[in-house]
Each structure stands twice: as C-alpha cells, then as structure tokens.
Design an enzyme around this catalytic site. Structure first.
Site, short mmCIF file in Angstrom:
data_model
loop_
_atom_site.label_atom_id
_atom_site.label_comp_id
_atom_site.label_asym_id
_atom_site.label_seq_id
_atom_site.Cartn_x
_atom_site.Cartn_y
_atom_site.Cartn_z
N LYS A 106 0.74 -55.52 -8.51
CA LYS A 106 1.85 -56.41 -8.10
C LYS A 106 2.59 -56.09 -6.98
CE LYS A 106 1.62 -59.11 -11.87
NZ LYS A 106 0.29 -59.60 -11.60
N PHE A 107 2.63 -54.81 -6.69
CA PHE A 107 3.58 -54.33 -5.29
C PHE A 107 2.53 -54.35 -4.18
CE2 PHE A 107 4.25 -50.58 -2.72
CZ PHE A 107 5.29 -51.04 -1.94
N TRP A 108 1.42 -53.78 -4.47
CA TRP A 108 0.64 -53.72 -3.12
C TRP A 108 -0.06 -54.91 -2.72
CZ3 TRP A 108 0.84 -49.92 -0.09
CH2 TRP A 108 1.27 -48.43 -0.48
N ASN B 269 3.61 -38.05 2.44
CA ASN B 269 3.43 -37.32 1.40
C ASN B 269 4.81 -36.94 0.46
OD1 ASN B 269 1.78 -35.07 0.13
ND2 ASN B 269 1.29 -34.10 1.94
N PHE B 270 4.18 -36.15 -0.75
CA PHE B 270 5.39 -35.82 -1.58
C PHE B 270 6.11 -36.92 -2.35
CE2 PHE B 270 4.96 -32.24 1.52
CZ PHE B 270 4.04 -31.23 0.44
N LEU B 271 5.21 -37.93 -2.60
CA LEU B 271 5.75 -39.02 -3.58
C LEU B 271 5.81 -38.23 -4.77
CD1 LEU B 271 6.62 -41.90 -4.54
CD2 LEU B 271 4.05 -42.24 -4.44
N CYS B 272 7.12 -38.46 -5.25
CA CYS B 272 7.18 -37.84 -6.84
C CYS B 272 8.33 -38.26 -7.67
CB CYS B 272 7.33 -36.31 -6.54
SG CYS B 272 7.46 -35.38 -8.32
N ILE B 273 8.18 -38.67 -8.76
CA ILE B 273 9.33 -39.31 -9.54
C ILE B 273 9.41 -38.31 -10.81
CG2 ILE B 273 10.01 -41.23 -10.85
CD1 ILE B 273 8.55 -43.31 -8.91
N LYS C 129 8.85 -47.35 -14.18
CA LYS C 129 10.21 -48.21 -14.01
C LYS C 129 10.02 -48.65 -12.72
CE LYS C 129 13.17 -45.18 -17.00
NZ LYS C 129 12.63 -45.74 -18.37
N ARG C 130 9.07 -48.98 -12.12
CA ARG C 130 8.55 -49.55 -10.92
C ARG C 130 9.85 -48.93 -9.71
NH1 ARG C 130 4.00 -51.83 -11.46
NH2 ARG C 130 4.57 -52.79 -9.37
N LEU C 131 9.75 -47.65 -9.84
CA LEU C 131 10.68 -47.01 -8.73
C LEU C 131 9.94 -46.62 -7.50
CD1 LEU C 131 13.16 -45.63 -7.86
CD2 LEU C 131 12.75 -43.54 -9.15
N THR D 29 -2.61 -40.28 1.33
CA THR D 29 -3.95 -39.85 0.48
C THR D 29 -3.50 -39.99 -0.67
OG1 THR D 29 -3.58 -37.60 0.95
CG2 THR D 29 -5.28 -38.51 2.18
N LEU E 194 -2.20 -32.56 3.93
CA LEU E 194 -2.04 -31.31 3.11
C LEU E 194 -1.62 -31.86 1.47
CD1 LEU E 194 0.74 -29.82 5.65
CD2 LEU E 194 -1.55 -29.10 4.98
C1 LIG Z 1 2.91 -41.22 -8.43
C2 LIG Z 1 4.17 -41.54 -9.18
C3 LIG Z 1 5.18 -41.62 -8.07
C4 LIG Z 1 4.03 -43.11 -9.78
O1 LIG Z 1 5.17 -43.40 -10.56
P1 LIG Z 1 5.08 -44.38 -11.72
O2 LIG Z 1 6.50 -44.24 -12.44
O3 LIG Z 1 3.94 -44.28 -12.58
O4 LIG Z 1 4.88 -45.82 -10.95
P2 LIG Z 1 5.93 -46.86 -10.70
O5 LIG Z 1 6.32 -47.58 -12.03
O6 LIG Z 1 7.39 -46.22 -10.28
O7 LIG Z 1 5.17 -47.97 -9.77
C5 LIG Z 1 4.28 -48.41 -10.11
C6 LIG Z 1 3.59 -48.88 -8.93
O8 LIG Z 1 3.32 -47.87 -8.02
C7 LIG Z 1 1.87 -47.82 -7.61
N1 LIG Z 1 1.59 -46.29 -7.39
C8 LIG Z 1 1.41 -45.55 -8.63
N2 LIG Z 1 0.99 -44.31 -7.74
C9 LIG Z 1 0.90 -44.27 -6.59
C10 LIG Z 1 0.58 -43.49 -5.37
N3 LIG Z 1 0.30 -42.35 -5.55
N4 LIG Z 1 0.73 -44.01 -4.05
C11 LIG Z 1 1.26 -45.32 -3.89
N5 LIG Z 1 1.53 -46.31 -4.84
C12 LIG Z 1 1.36 -45.91 -6.08
C13 LIG Z 1 1.05 -48.47 -8.75
O9 LIG Z 1 -0.15 -48.89 -8.16
C14 LIG Z 1 2.30 -49.51 -8.95
O10 LIG Z 1 2.13 -50.65 -7.92
P3 LIG Z 1 1.13 -51.80 -8.29
O11 LIG Z 1 1.87 -52.84 -9.34
O12 LIG Z 1 0.91 -52.54 -7.14
O13 LIG Z 1 -0.22 -51.28 -9.08
C15 LIG Z 1 4.62 -40.74 -10.45
O14 LIG Z 1 3.46 -40.77 -11.31
C16 LIG Z 1 4.36 -39.21 -10.28
O15 LIG Z 1 5.44 -38.73 -9.63
N6 LIG Z 1 3.30 -38.58 -10.40
C17 LIG Z 1 3.25 -36.98 -10.07
C18 LIG Z 1 2.99 -36.92 -8.39
C19 LIG Z 1 2.19 -37.93 -7.82
O16 LIG Z 1 0.73 -38.13 -8.43
N7 LIG Z 1 2.40 -38.35 -6.58
C20 LIG Z 1 1.45 -39.02 -5.86
C21 LIG Z 1 0.68 -38.09 -4.71
S1 LIG Z 1 -0.50 -38.96 -3.90
#
Ligand SMILES: CC(C)(COP(=O)(O)OP(=O)(O)OC[C@H]1O[C@@H](n2cnc3c(N)ncnc32)[C@H](O)[C@@H]1OP(=O)(O)O)[C@@H](O)C(=O)NCCC(=O)NCCS
Length: 501
Positions: free
Chosen positions: A89-91, A222-226, A233-235, A258, A501
């Site tokens: 939905k987002f991508w 890098n360092f996408l983390c929730i 919650k679609r953050l 990556t 990294l």
């Molecule tokens: C990755 C992370 C931030 C996703 O958070 P989430 O709460 O599961 O997902 P949200 O509800 O916020 O968002 C969902 C959307 O994010 C996208 N998404 C999930 N992981 C993603 C990633 N690593 N990179 C980019 N987009 C991502 C999903 O595809 C979805 O979008 P879509 O509807 O187009 O498919 C979370 O699981 C996390 O912090 N994980 C541990 C760290 C991690 O894996 N970080 C990524 C390193 S590459």
C-alpha cells in the site's frame, strides 16, 4: 511478529525452518523421485545442512513430510516475504520500480523515476500520531548516541527464529553515521511526547554511487527501527517520507538501502555466507550444526586456521597508505556495475582505525606491502558487528567480523584463476587476523569477487539474503554473485561493488 518485521537479520548458518513437518498440507505432499529431491536440496543448502544433522531415517521421514510449496518458497531467493504489488500500500505510491517493471525484458531507460521540484518540497515535517513528536538526534552528544544505541540494542533486526539480534555498538554508530559530509538532520528520531523516550529512528549519510557509469549523489539509509510496542501501526511509511523530505530539502533525490525482506523492487540480491572461527561456541549457541556422522572434534579441526597471516608484507593499514589504497580501490571498484565513488576523505574515515579515548575499534584494515618494491599490492578490511544471543545461559554475544572493502592488483591480470588464488590467500589472512582479534565468525556476502573464494575457504551458506534497493532511480537488474540456484557463481560477478553496514 510477522515475517515482514525482519530485516537484514543475522541468520543462522545453513539453518532453515522450511522443512517443519507440522506445517505440511496434504495437498502439497508429493512423492518426489530421489533425483528431484537431490536437485531441490542442491538449490537449498540451508535445508540440506539441516537434514545433514539428522540420522538417515529421520532425514528420509522429514523429506517425505516436506511441504513442497514451502520448500519451493525457500528456494526462491527473491520470493521471501514477497506480496503482490497491489498489497504494498505504501511502496506502490513511491518512486521505485514495480516487480512487473523488473520482469519486463525490454531495455530499461536508466535514471531518476521522478523529477523533484525543490519548490514543492514541504518545509516542515508531516504530522505524527498523537502523543509522539519528531526529533533530530545530536549524535555528537554521548547521551543521544546512547539513546539510539539502546533503541537498536533492544528493538533492531533479529533472525527469523528470534535467537540473535544485531548489537551495533556506540562506537559503530559514531563511525557509521558521522562519515564525511554527514548531516545532523538525517539522524531522524521519534519521541514519546510525555516520557521523551526515543521510540523510532531512521538515519542517512551522504555518498556518491556509480551505477553503470552514471554518477549519482545518494543518501545511504540505515537504522530504520521502531519500538516493538509500536509495530504494525504504519509508522514506517511516515518515517520514510520524513527522511525523504529531509533529503529533498538538501537537494539529494536518490537513496540506496538494503534489507532482508522483499520490497518493490531489489536492484540486486546477494546471499550471506559464514565462516566459523570458533566453531564450538557457534555450535553451543545454535548458530552452527553438527552434521550427521561428524564429531565436534572433527568440526573444530576442519575450521582450524594457522596462527599468523601468511602473505609476506601483510600489515595493518596506516594513514600513510591512504593514497595507495584509494588508487587501488578506485580501479578495483570500477569493475563493478554498482560501486561507491569514494573520496580520499571517505577512505580515511571508513578504513583507517585511529585510537580515540572511550571508543572501541570498529574497522580493521590491512595492506600488503611488497617487501621488495614497497608498493601496496592488496588491501582487505572487515568490521565488527556483534549480535546479542537472546536468552542464552552461557554466552551473551556473538562477535562477528563482516568482510568490508578489499582490492588486489591481481584483479587486473585478466586471469580469473590467478585472481581467485590471490583472493584465497588474502581473505584467508583476513580470517586469521579476525581469529587473532577474537571474532567468533566471519561473514561475507556474494558481492565483489567473493564467489571465487567463499566455498574454498569453508564459508557455509547462510539462510539470509541481502537485497539492494535504489530509491527514485531505475536501472536494469544488477548481478549479486549468485545464480538461479542461489549458489555463488563466478559468471554472476561484476555486479554489486557496494558494501552497506
Ligand atoms: C522494519 C520495521 C521498522 C517495520 O515496522 P512495522 O511496524 O512492522 O511496519 P509499519 O506498520 O510501520 O509499516 C508497514 C510498511 O512498511 C514497509 N516496511 C516494512 N519493513 C520495511 C523495511 N525494512 N524497509 C522499508 N519498508 C519496510 C512494509 O512493506 C509496509 O509497507 P507496504 O504497505 O507498502 O507493504 C520494524 O519491524 C522494525 O523496527 N524491525 C526491526 C528492525 C528492522 O528490521 N529494520 C529494517 C532494517 S532493513
């Protein structure tokens, strides 16, 4: 946690859950002839090595009960977690190629997907859900660096079985996020308004790539983390849109990132390989398996290394080597379709370790200085990225060395056998140095010229793949060093020359 939550995880060596008998569905149960089973297992070494730990009878039963669909999913390197485009939905709203674009065999017009009008880029961040607010992290402040470290240490990437979690040290984050030209605004955080607690992050640093000869200024994301309590919650889309806005505001319209999961659409996919340095510890923590018919003593002996590096003239890289390494790496990098156009300053930052009070060593680099000519003929580097071992009584962390950049004059001889032989020596010496530095395992991907040495140096196939993505840039697919069977293949080299990294 769903499979979508896992990113570029520290996956186990040759482990796989794809054969779990309990997940079998009768419709997918097929009686495959032995040759077909063998071919399937050759394509799926992770499963193969798991079966190798079983006695023949259990292995046969497991194979008979395998869910063929799952097994086939496990085969498809590009299939892991893949949904159809409409489900992203987002991508699907973002300037990234669709899966269909990538499958299309027509020649691709390489370049930006969307032309950004700087006038139309919002000057302020978009709204966040109630109770949370944006922040810009000041990573020169040790307190804020520690906050990011703690968020990642507790909530960042885990493997599929939740056994290991990346543990990027504070020294690592300092090194990774304050490279030449770094911008404070690209260290984005979200805080809970009341408690001020840091609950999410996404970061970037600037660099330049060359993609099939085109130079592009990019942000390395890098360092996408929730925080685990704020998942699903679609953050993520909100974080990605905010860092994109901050990049656009600075006139950078492309990015590289990556991940271990499939998103639309990888430009390249590489596979992880692992070389045990302390096999016994890896076995104790469940990272390595004892193959059926082998013994612990035999596995330890198999992975033994000489105590000292063997190439004459190999020594730690110093400041005085920067020009020589810069020149060598530049020539070496140009052999790859996608490579990083390093500046001299970046070479110094990324490769030369300088002791600093309170900071641990993150990167180890070595050069080979020809004892007669004193010319630098080769260099090799690796970095330290530990993982927390979740819930283990004996060991807390696994110390992993990741192969970083390297280069050798042998690459310019047009003789692949000579290059392969030299790299086997060079990387074997890197393994020895890493062992001396008390690392437990040495990890590498199938990028650069790595298919020429991985199997010879006893690297084992891992479960994980690392997918490379470009944001707002279209180009034809780039080789990741593996073939259709997900095996390292010299014919698939020459693609990825960027280590993230
Ligand atoms: C990755 C992370 C931030 C996703 O958070 P989430 O709460 O599961 O997902 P949200 O509800 O916020 O968002 C969902 C959307 O994010 C996208 N998404 C999930 N992981 C993603 C990633 N690593 N990179 C980019 N987009 C991502 C999903 O595809 C979805 O979008 P879509 O509807 O187009 O498919 C979370 O699981 C996390 O912090 N994980 C541990 C760290 C991690 O894996 N970080 C990524 C390193 S590459």
């Amino acid at each position: 946690m769903s499979d979508q939550d896992k990113g570029k995880a520290p996956q186990r060596e040759g482990a796989s859950d794809s054969g779990a008998p309990s997940k079998k569905s009768s419709s997918s149960k097929k009686n495959l002839p032995p040759k077909a089973i063998e071919a399937l297992l050759d394509m799926n070494p992770a499963l193969k090595s798991e079966l190798a730990t079983m006695d023949p009878e259990t292995a046969a039963k497991t194979i008979a009960n395998l869910d063929l669909d799952q097994m086939l999913t496990g085969l498809s390197i590009n299939g892991k977690n893949q949904k159809d485009m409409a489900s992203y939905k987002f991508w699907q709203t973002q300037p990234v190629p669709s899966f269909e674009d990538q499958k299309n065999k027509k020649p691709v017009a390489q370049g930006p997907i969307s032309i950004i009008d700087p006038e139309r880029v919002p000057k302020t961040p978009g709204p966040l859900v109630d109770g949370f607010e944006w922040c810009t992290l000041d990573l020169t402040n040790d307190e804020e660096l520690k906050e990011l470290y703690e968020l990642l240490n507790n909530h960042y990437v885990e493997d599929d079985n939740a056994m290991f979690r990346f543990k990027y040290s504070q020294s690592f984050l300092h090194w990774a996020l304050m490279s030449p030209g770094w911008k404070k605004e690209w260290h984005v955080g979200v805080r809970a308004s009341k408690s001020r607690k840091l609950v999410a992050s996404i970061c970037g640093v600037p660099t330049e790539l060359r993609v099939r000869g085109e130079r592009i200024k990019v942000t390395e994301i890098n360092f996408l983390c929730i925080h685990k309590k704020l998942r699903a919650k679609r953050l993520t889309p909100v974080l990605i849109k905010e860092i994109t806005r901050r990049c656009y505001v600075n006139g950078i319209y492309q990015a590289i990132y990556t991940g271990g999961i499939i998103l639309p659409t990888p430009v390249a996919s590489c596979r992880y390989y692992h070389r045990p340095l302390d096999w016994l510890k890896l076995y104790e923590i469940g990272f390595s398996f004892l193959p059926h018919g082998s013994t612990k003593a035999r596995q330890i002996a198999k992975n033994l290394l000489p105590s000292n590096p063997e190439i004459p003239g190999l020594r730690p890289m110093e400041v005085k080597d920067i020009d020589a390494v810069y020149d060598l790496l530049e020539r070496y990098s140009l052999r790859f379709d996608m490579n990083q156009a390093f500046t001299r300053e970046e070479i110094e930052h990324w490769l030369v370790y300088k002791e600093q009070p309170g900071k641990d060593q993150v990167v180890w680099s070595y050069v080979v200085e020809d004892p007669e000519t004193h010319k630098i003929t080769d260099f090799v580097s690796f970095y330290n990225l530990e993982s927390t071992i979740i819930d283990h009584s004996k060991h807390e962390t696994v110390r992993a060395a990741y192969l970083y950049y390297y280069a050798t004059e042998s690459a310019f001889t047009e003789n692949q056998a000579a290059l392969g032989a030299r790299l086997q020596h060079l990387i074997n010496d890197a393994l020895i140095c890493a062992k001396q530095e008390k690392f437990d395992v040495f990890n590498a991907l199938t990028l650069h010229d790595n298919p020429l040495f991985l199997e010879k140096l006893k690297f084992g196939a891992g479960d994980g793949s690392l997918h490379y993505y470009l944001y707002n840039y279209r180009c034809a697919p780039i080789n990741g060093g593996v073939n259709d069977k997900n095996q390292p293949d010299a014919k698939k080299m020459g693609g990825v020359g960027v280590v993230m990294l």
